[in-house]
Design a protein around this motif. Sequence first.
Motif, PDB file in Angstrom:
ATOM      1  N   TRP A 187      -6.265  -6.198  -7.794  1.00  0.00           N
ATOM      2  CA  TRP A 187      -7.030  -5.344  -8.716  1.00  0.00           C
ATOM      3  C   TRP A 187      -8.307  -4.624  -8.359  1.00  0.00           C
ATOM      4  N   ASP A 188      -8.216  -3.202  -8.312  1.00  0.00           N
ATOM      5  CA  ASP A 188      -9.345  -2.425  -7.881  1.00  0.00           C
ATOM      6  C   ASP A 188     -10.628  -2.960  -8.795  1.00  0.00           C
ATOM      7  N   ASP A 189     -10.194  -3.247  -9.955  1.00  0.00           N
ATOM      8  CA  ASP A 189     -11.458  -3.227 -11.051  1.00  0.00           C
ATOM      9  C   ASP A 189     -10.890  -4.640 -11.893  1.00  0.00           C
ATOM     10  N   HIS A 190     -11.624  -5.609 -11.530  1.00  0.00           N
ATOM     11  CA  HIS A 190     -11.319  -6.912 -12.262  1.00  0.00           C
ATOM     12  C   HIS A 190     -11.572  -6.921 -13.777  1.00  0.00           C
ATOM     13  N   SER A 195      -0.592  -4.570 -12.426  1.00  0.00           N
ATOM     14  CA  SER A 195      -1.941  -3.936 -11.617  1.00  0.00           C
ATOM     15  C   SER A 195      -1.873  -2.551 -11.319  1.00  0.00           C
ATOM     16  N   HIS A 196      -0.387  -1.943 -10.992  1.00  0.00           N
ATOM     17  CA  HIS A 196      -0.351  -0.532 -10.631  1.00  0.00           C
ATOM     18  C   HIS A 196       0.700   0.096 -11.352  1.00  0.00           C
ATOM     19  N   ASN A 239       0.880  -1.138   0.089  1.00  0.00           N
ATOM     20  CA  ASN A 239       0.037  -0.147   0.044  1.00  0.00           C
ATOM     21  C   ASN A 239       0.708   1.396   0.075  1.00  0.00           C
TER      22      ASN A 239
END
Length: 325
Positions: free
Chosen positions: A172-175, A139-140, A108
């Motif tokens: 992932w925040d959004d799959h 992923s980021h 984080n």
Amino acid sequence: MPEAVTLGELLIDFVSLTIDVPLGECPSFVKAPGGAPANVAVGLAKLGVSVGFIGKVGDDPFGHFLREVVEREGVDVAHLKFDKSARTTLAFVANRSDGRKEISFYRNPGADQMLSPQDIDKDYIKDAKLFHFGSVSLSHSPSREATLYAAELAKSFGLLVSYDPNWRPPLWDDHDEGRRMIWHAMRFADVVKLAEEEWEFVTSTADFNEGAKKILDAGAKLVVVTMGENGAWFTNGTVSMNVEPFEVDVVDPLGAGDGFVAAMLAQLIGKHIEELSGEEIHQIIRIANAAGALTCTRMGVIPALPTKEELNAFLEDRGEKLRLA
């Protein structure tokens, strides 16, 4: 310069000592170095391949521990950097006897996310023969951009590009975005390996042939699915085969896929996939199955990954004529 380069996450896995217990109920964990692309790098090194790793860890005790472990195993760490702004990523892992896992990441952000395009040395990739990466680093940002940049470089330089779209939902925040990014990177890959439990999410179908066609149409030359105790399946678009497994007493299934990938890639370096017969690929995957099985017989991933000598001894003990050269 190494002949193989992997890029991505290097982290600490805290692995449950009990199997088939939900993560929140696990009574104890053991610390183990991990991160799929780093595991593959170590796996390749143990099999006699000259390999380097590109990534970032925190400038903290865990980060220094990880660098020392990977370097001690024979991986070139000249491009593994310390980040002072973020801590080394941690992952808590609960294993199931069917090979599936429950993973919770503490990131984080994690230092592995901080790898940027500016950290990528073109010449380091250009002089290699093989480049391997996964989807966790997608992923980021900025690791997403760094990964895509490195994969594009590898493709443009004519390297054999290997991709493991290892789906880790908690990252992932959004799959839907996760699936989109996995496919965005697919165009760089020559070899794509997926675990059976990830297959339907990534390909939007449970059918291997239908899903593999999508991956091959994106540019891949070989698609491989690992199926745990059921072995593996592959297709090159012309030949599709199941490859029988090896039975072992499982101690820790974590990392079996990475052991598999390392053994597969160790055999593919320097080869043109399109020139391999179905039987030749079958033999490559069979040896990779042996490496994956052997990895399951010890706790942790990096300590469990087999050497060339251990892998060949395992094959000989099973009455196999196949050997890793």
